[in-house]
Design an enzyme around this catalytic site. Sequence first.
Site, PDB file in Angstrom:
ATOM      1  N   ASP A 132      38.752  31.985  39.171  1.00 25.03           N
ATOM      2  CA  ASP A 132      37.763  31.986  39.740  1.00 25.03           C
ATOM      3  C   ASP A 132      37.192  32.835  40.586  1.00 25.03           C
ATOM      4  OD1 ASP A 132      39.727  31.829  41.633  1.00 25.03           O
ATOM      5  OD2 ASP A 132      39.238  29.803  42.518  1.00 25.03           O
ATOM      6  N   GLU A 133      38.355  33.944  40.790  1.00 29.45           N
ATOM      7  CA  GLU A 133      37.825  35.098  41.706  1.00 29.45           C
ATOM      8  C   GLU A 133      36.883  36.065  41.077  1.00 29.45           C
ATOM      9  OE1 GLU A 133      40.211  37.317  43.849  1.00 29.45           O
ATOM     10  OE2 GLU A 133      41.948  35.752  44.091  1.00 29.45           O
ATOM     11  N   TYR A 155      41.221  43.605  41.171  1.00 31.39           N
ATOM     12  CA  TYR A 155      41.835  42.860  40.434  1.00 31.39           C
ATOM     13  C   TYR A 155      40.802  41.799  39.738  1.00 31.39           C
ATOM     14  CZ  TYR A 155      43.369  37.988  39.557  1.00 31.39           C
ATOM     15  OH  TYR A 155      43.555  36.691  38.717  1.00 31.39           O
TER      16      TYR A 155
END
Length: 346
Positions: A132-133, A155
């Site tokens: 979800d990031e 990331y």
Amino acid sequence: GYIQTGLVTSRGHGYYGSHLVCSLVCTHPDWRIINLDNLDYCCSPKSLQSVEDRANYTFIRGDVCNSRLVNHIFNTESIDVIFHLAARTHVETSFESPSSFRRVNIDGTRVLLGAAHEARHRPQCFIYVSTDEVYGASLDEVFDESSPVRPSNPYSATKAAAEYLVRSYWDKYKFPIIITRSNNIYGPRQYTEKVIPRFLTLLQMNKKCTIQGTLPKSRHFLFVDDAVSAFLLVLEKGTVGEIYNIGTGSEIPIMQLARELVKMVKNVPDSEVNDWLEFVPDRPRVDLRYPISCEKLQQLGWRAQVSWAEGIRQTVKWYQDNPDFWSDTSEDQGQIRGKLQKATNK
């Protein structure tokens, strides 16, 4: 179609990779499950003990970036489905060594996609497990699968880039891909750099929970069994070429999480809980929250079954029953302790 062989890529017997492997091996004795893993730093050989002697399980130690090895696997095995979970996932570390995140998360995905696409036996489904990031932080909007991707750290940027690679194989070749984007997954056997096991390990060492900054950060937590059931449902009923959010309504402020864990582990009255909390400076760019809508997955019939109260109870009990689970990993306890002092609310 009829599935005979599945490949799961993971990293360091990656935490939910190992749960997914165990579930596949046990619930599908008629499938052959191959697990490709390089046994990275966050690995415990105990993670897959329950399946290592099963006839339908094969472990291959190797790096997903090794194209000769990956091509060899696809040329010698008739792989029907791929769950690609091998990734570096720790936000703070991604600021320190972005190149290793690029190598594993982007190059590894490219190598795997290329080998799967060129294999003489055409796979039925390539499931890329994202996060979800990739949506970036939200103050009030809820993200669905069509929301723009705005990653805000190295990331999540590498995960978003890998998603674009995966999608390109669908757009160009109609190669059958599905992308999942999940909340923070928690539960037994998670490595000590993630926030819940980090707090638990600190408390077991009679150290305080270190909480970063003063902002009321919160996280959505998804219990690992619910995540695994979502991956299996997406494989069974998902539409190729689509993206599915996997999430939960359990939005827990990190402060509340720390207080709950202190009460459960230390059995102290409310008046003494604060004695076990310590505030430290913020880490670079911590996004505040990532709320996602999971309507699309729910239409396939998925519901999270494990409540936050039950999930955290099972998790705390597991860490109390297995205090030495990580002690024979490639990092010794001293290094783990050192890392724990560098607090990370992830």
